[in-house]
Scaffold this motif. Sequence first.
Motif, PDB file in Angstrom:
ATOM      1  N   SER A 256     -30.542  45.666 -63.240  1.00  0.00           N
ATOM      2  CA  SER A 256     -31.036  45.095 -61.976  1.00  0.00           C
ATOM      3  C   SER A 256     -30.140  44.081 -61.432  1.00  0.00           C
ATOM      4  CB  SER A 256     -32.352  44.103 -62.536  1.00  0.00           C
ATOM      5  OG  SER A 256     -31.918  43.248 -63.313  1.00  0.00           O
ATOM      6  N   PRO A 257     -30.258  43.715 -60.249  1.00  0.00           N
ATOM      7  CA  PRO A 257     -29.310  42.809 -59.680  1.00  0.00           C
ATOM      8  C   PRO A 257     -29.252  41.480 -60.344  1.00  0.00           C
ATOM      9  CG  PRO A 257     -30.575  43.582 -57.860  1.00  0.00           C
ATOM     10  CD  PRO A 257     -31.259  44.080 -59.305  1.00  0.00           C
ATOM     11  N   ASP A 258     -30.185  40.956 -60.995  1.00  0.00           N
ATOM     12  CA  ASP A 258     -30.218  39.787 -61.705  1.00  0.00           C
ATOM     13  C   ASP A 258     -29.217  40.041 -63.234  1.00  0.00           C
ATOM     14  OD1 ASP A 258     -31.841  38.263 -60.265  1.00  0.00           O
ATOM     15  OD2 ASP A 258     -33.732  38.836 -61.128  1.00  0.00           O
ATOM     16  N   GLU A 259     -29.330  41.093 -63.623  1.00  0.00           N
ATOM     17  CA  GLU A 259     -28.495  41.543 -64.799  1.00  0.00           C
ATOM     18  C   GLU A 259     -27.071  41.529 -64.415  1.00  0.00           C
ATOM     19  OE1 GLU A 259     -30.191  44.915 -66.274  1.00  0.00           O
ATOM     20  OE2 GLU A 259     -31.798  43.887 -67.317  1.00  0.00           O
TER      21      GLU A 259
ATOM     22  N   PHE B   1     -25.368  40.052 -61.844  1.00  0.00           N
ATOM     23  CA  PHE B   1     -24.762  38.695 -61.348  1.00  0.00           C
ATOM     24  C   PHE B   1     -24.809  37.570 -62.470  1.00  0.00           C
ATOM     25  CE2 PHE B   1     -25.810  40.741 -57.360  1.00  0.00           C
ATOM     26  CZ  PHE B   1     -24.295  40.589 -56.874  1.00  0.00           C
ATOM     27  N   LYS B   2     -25.744  38.007 -63.311  1.00  0.00           N
ATOM     28  CA  LYS B   2     -25.624  36.824 -64.591  1.00  0.00           C
ATOM     29  C   LYS B   2     -24.512  36.874 -65.124  1.00  0.00           C
ATOM     30  CE  LYS B   2     -29.615  36.690 -66.968  1.00  0.00           C
ATOM     31  NZ  LYS B   2     -30.579  37.106 -68.131  1.00  0.00           N
ATOM     32  N   ASP B   3     -23.817  37.859 -65.717  1.00  0.00           N
ATOM     33  CA  ASP B   3     -22.575  37.912 -66.352  1.00  0.00           C
ATOM     34  C   ASP B   3     -21.421  37.609 -65.589  1.00  0.00           C
ATOM     35  OD1 ASP B   3     -24.191  38.605 -68.713  1.00  0.00           O
ATOM     36  OD2 ASP B   3     -23.678  40.736 -68.437  1.00  0.00           O
TER      37      ASP B   3
ATOM     38  N   ASP C 220     -23.648  34.642 -57.503  1.00  0.00           N
ATOM     39  CA  ASP C 220     -25.116  34.687 -57.213  1.00  0.00           C
ATOM     40  C   ASP C 220     -25.286  35.080 -55.801  1.00  0.00           C
ATOM     41  OD1 ASP C 220     -27.726  34.831 -57.591  1.00  0.00           O
ATOM     42  OD2 ASP C 220     -28.070  32.517 -57.325  1.00  0.00           O
ATOM     43  N   TYR C 221     -26.311  35.698 -55.351  1.00  0.00           N
ATOM     44  CA  TYR C 221     -26.580  36.241 -54.128  1.00  0.00           C
ATOM     45  C   TYR C 221     -27.545  35.688 -53.387  1.00  0.00           C
ATOM     46  CZ  TYR C 221     -30.186  39.037 -56.132  1.00  0.00           C
ATOM     47  OH  TYR C 221     -31.457  39.367 -56.737  1.00  0.00           O
TER      48      TYR C 221
ATOM     49  N   ARG D  72     -31.239  35.152 -52.456  1.00  0.00           N
ATOM     50  CA  ARG D  72     -32.408  35.587 -52.658  1.00  0.00           C
ATOM     51  C   ARG D  72     -33.777  35.765 -51.745  1.00  0.00           C
ATOM     52  NH1 ARG D  72     -31.737  36.260 -58.200  1.00  0.00           N
ATOM     53  NH2 ARG D  72     -30.331  35.106 -59.095  1.00  0.00           N
TER      54      ARG D  72
END
Length: 162
Positions: free
Chosen positions: A25-28, A30-32, A36-37, A39
């Motif tokens: 998922s996009p959250d996974e 960009f987390k690493d 960020d993007y 939202r």
Amino acid sequence: MQEKKQVQQDLEKSEEKPIQPVVLSPDEVFKDAEIDYERQDVSGSRIIGSFIIGTILVAIVMFFITQYFTISREREMLEHALKPESNLLRDVRQREEGMLKSYRVIDEKKGIYQIPISEAMKIIADEAYQRKKAALEMQEATPPKKEDAKTDLSPKEIGSRK
């Protein structure tokens, strides 16, 4: 040599295992990555409001610039108009006025005289009027030609003359 064997073994192992696609998922993602993007979507009312405010500001600035240049131009024209004229210009104008409003003999043998310009204009206007009046009187006084009278007949009159 040993490195070649190691690479070949790694290739053989990778051929044995099928590669599975990883779905993230996009959250996974960009987390690493420590980025960020956005939202949320951009607010349309903010864009329209900014455009309107910008347009109003540009119009106000243009108005003040126009007023500034108008006032500057009027001030410059007023200063120029109120500036005293030079003595040389005043002398030239007086000589010209004197020539335009005076009587003088230019060539007595040929009968050429200078008269004031206002009187010369009256004389020329009167002469033109008299010529026009004489031309109109001559037109009225000359009887119409017989040929002209024949062409003015109506079709009935032409038929009755035959």
